[in-house]
Design an enzyme around this catalytic site. Structure first.
Site, PDB file in Angstrom:
ATOM      1  N   SER A 145       0.810  -1.212   0.000  1.00  0.00           N
ATOM      2  CA  SER A 145       0.000   0.000   0.000  1.00  0.00           C
ATOM      3  C   SER A 145       0.843   1.262   0.000  1.00  0.00           C
ATOM      4  O   SER A 145       0.294   2.367  -0.058  1.00  0.00           O
ATOM      5  CB  SER A 145      -0.937   0.000   1.218  1.00  0.00           C
ATOM      6  OG  SER A 145      -0.222  -0.295   2.397  1.00  0.00           O
TER       7      SER A 145
ATOM      8  N   HIS B  36      -2.418  -3.114  -6.153  1.00  0.00           N
ATOM      9  CA  HIS B  36      -2.897  -2.733  -4.826  1.00  0.00           C
ATOM     10  C   HIS B  36      -4.417  -2.793  -4.764  1.00  0.00           C
ATOM     11  O   HIS B  36      -5.110  -1.934  -5.306  1.00  0.00           O
ATOM     12  CB  HIS B  36      -2.394  -1.324  -4.488  1.00  0.00           C
ATOM     13  CG  HIS B  36      -2.844  -0.830  -3.155  1.00  0.00           C
ATOM     14  ND1 HIS B  36      -3.102   0.504  -2.895  1.00  0.00           N
ATOM     15  CD2 HIS B  36      -3.098  -1.488  -1.990  1.00  0.00           C
ATOM     16  CE1 HIS B  36      -3.486   0.639  -1.655  1.00  0.00           C
ATOM     17  NE2 HIS B  36      -3.502  -0.546  -1.078  1.00  0.00           N
TER      18      HIS B  36
ATOM     19  N   GLU C 281      -5.292  -0.351  -7.722  1.00  0.00           N
ATOM     20  CA  GLU C 281      -4.229   0.519  -8.217  1.00  0.00           C
ATOM     21  C   GLU C 281      -3.170  -0.346  -8.895  1.00  0.00           C
ATOM     22  O   GLU C 281      -2.690  -1.313  -8.299  1.00  0.00           O
ATOM     23  CB  GLU C 281      -3.569   1.275  -7.062  1.00  0.00           C
ATOM     24  CG  GLU C 281      -4.227   2.563  -6.676  1.00  0.00           C
ATOM     25  CD  GLU C 281      -3.401   3.322  -5.655  1.00  0.00           C
ATOM     26  OE1 GLU C 281      -3.052   4.483  -5.915  1.00  0.00           O
ATOM     27  OE2 GLU C 281      -3.120   2.761  -4.582  1.00  0.00           O
TER      28      GLU C 281
ATOM     29  N   ASN D 157      -3.266   6.012  -0.925  1.00  0.00           N
ATOM     30  CA  ASN D 157      -2.816   6.286   0.436  1.00  0.00           C
ATOM     31  C   ASN D 157      -2.093   7.614   0.562  1.00  0.00           C
ATOM     32  O   ASN D 157      -1.971   8.144   1.668  1.00  0.00           O
ATOM     33  CB  ASN D 157      -1.949   5.134   0.933  1.00  0.00           C
ATOM     34  CG  ASN D 157      -2.804   3.933   1.297  1.00  0.00           C
ATOM     35  OD1 ASN D 157      -3.847   4.074   1.929  1.00  0.00           O
ATOM     36  ND2 ASN D 157      -2.391   2.751   0.882  1.00  0.00           N
TER      37      ASN D 157
END
Length: 286
Positions: free
Chosen positions: A119, A140, A152, A190
């Site tokens: 992440s 991800h 992702e 993130n």
């Protein structure tokens, strides 16, 4: 390149969810963890998830059995020699991930794509631990994997066009919506999400509001499905701290400095839902 066998490293919350959606899309899955008890626990969660879909009429019993039948559990990493792509979903710690990719590089045949569900850790750093950096990529998934649509897809500098396209096509086959992100710490999701969570923790730390009020503001004022403190508990406070530390160290910007209260909770073992206590208290699972 055609992908028929999908390897997953880690049978926890993320790895189990990835294995479930991969098997549901018709792929043969090899699900690995370091001990029988961990893969058994992962399969128990997958079975319970599928059974809920059966109970709601979204899935037939035969379909559920077919999905479960496509998942093979192992504790020997050497089993990944049969995989066309392997997604690593281990703890968010560089040394653990580097070691796994070094081993996979020596085990898997040359055509195998090695992907990480990290992440926050840059994919280029992971790719450098292998002799096939062109076949290393970030994949991800969002939590909970069976529900959330986004994946992702993160290209490192050496990631080939073919590796990227196979990964995107695979995400679509699994019913996901792929979004390309560049290889910077935290990527897109993130880089945006964790500073918001961190700021919510600072609000609690500084007495700007109590936990319920902070979460209510974001739920009912910003139309978020879950407040940031409750979301942090779901993600895992140790994971939040690891991501923020990677962002802080990788980008060198003080705005990513983890709130001292977050660090204090993690040091106390208050990790959120998985430990039974975080910003909220949770009843033990049956």
């Amino acid at each position: 390149m055609q992908v028929t066998t999908f390897g997953v490293i880690g049978a926890g919350q993320m790895g189990g969810g990835i294995a479930q959606v991969a098997a549901a899309s018709g792929l043969n899955v090899i699900l690995h963890d370091i001990a029988d008890e961990f893969v058994a626990k992962g399969m128990k969660v997958i079975t319970a998830n599928l059974q809920r879909s059966v109970d709601k009429g979204k899935l037939s019993t035969d379909e559920m059995e077919a999905i479960l039948g496509r998942i093979r559990t192992v504790t020997d990493l050497a089993a990944m020699k049969d995989a066309d792509i392997v997604v690593e979903a281990a703890s968010e710690k560089e040394d653990i991930k580097f070691n796994i990719f070094t081993q996979l590089d020596s085990i898997c045949p040359p055509h195998t794509i090695l992907a990480s569900n990290t992440s926050s850790i840059p994919i280029g750093r992971i790719a450098a631990r292998t002799s096939r950096p062109d076949k290393v990529i970030g994949m991800h998934f969002m939590n909970p994997v069976p529900v959330m649509k986004l994946v992702e897809v993160i290209r490192a500098l050496p990631t080939s066009d073919e590796t990227y396209q196979v990964t995107v096509d695979l995400a679509v086959k699994m019913g996901k919506v792929p979004a390309q992100a560049s290889d910077y710490p935290g990527f897109i999701a993130n880089r945006i999400l964790l500073p918001m969570i961190n700021e919510a923790i600072f609000c609690l730390y500084q007495g700007v509001g109590d936990r319920e009020s902070i979460d209510k503001v974001m739920e009912y004022g910003m139309n978020h499905p879950m407040g940031p403190l409750a979301l942090a508990d779901l993600i895992g406070l140790d994971t939040c701290l690891a991501i923020l530390t990677t962002l802080h160290q990788g980008l060198g910007d003080p705005k990513y400095r983890p709130c001292p209260l977050l660090r204090q909770y993690v040091e106390a073992g208050w990790l959120g839902r998985k430990s039974g206590r975080g910003f909220y208290t949770y009843a033990p699972k049956a």
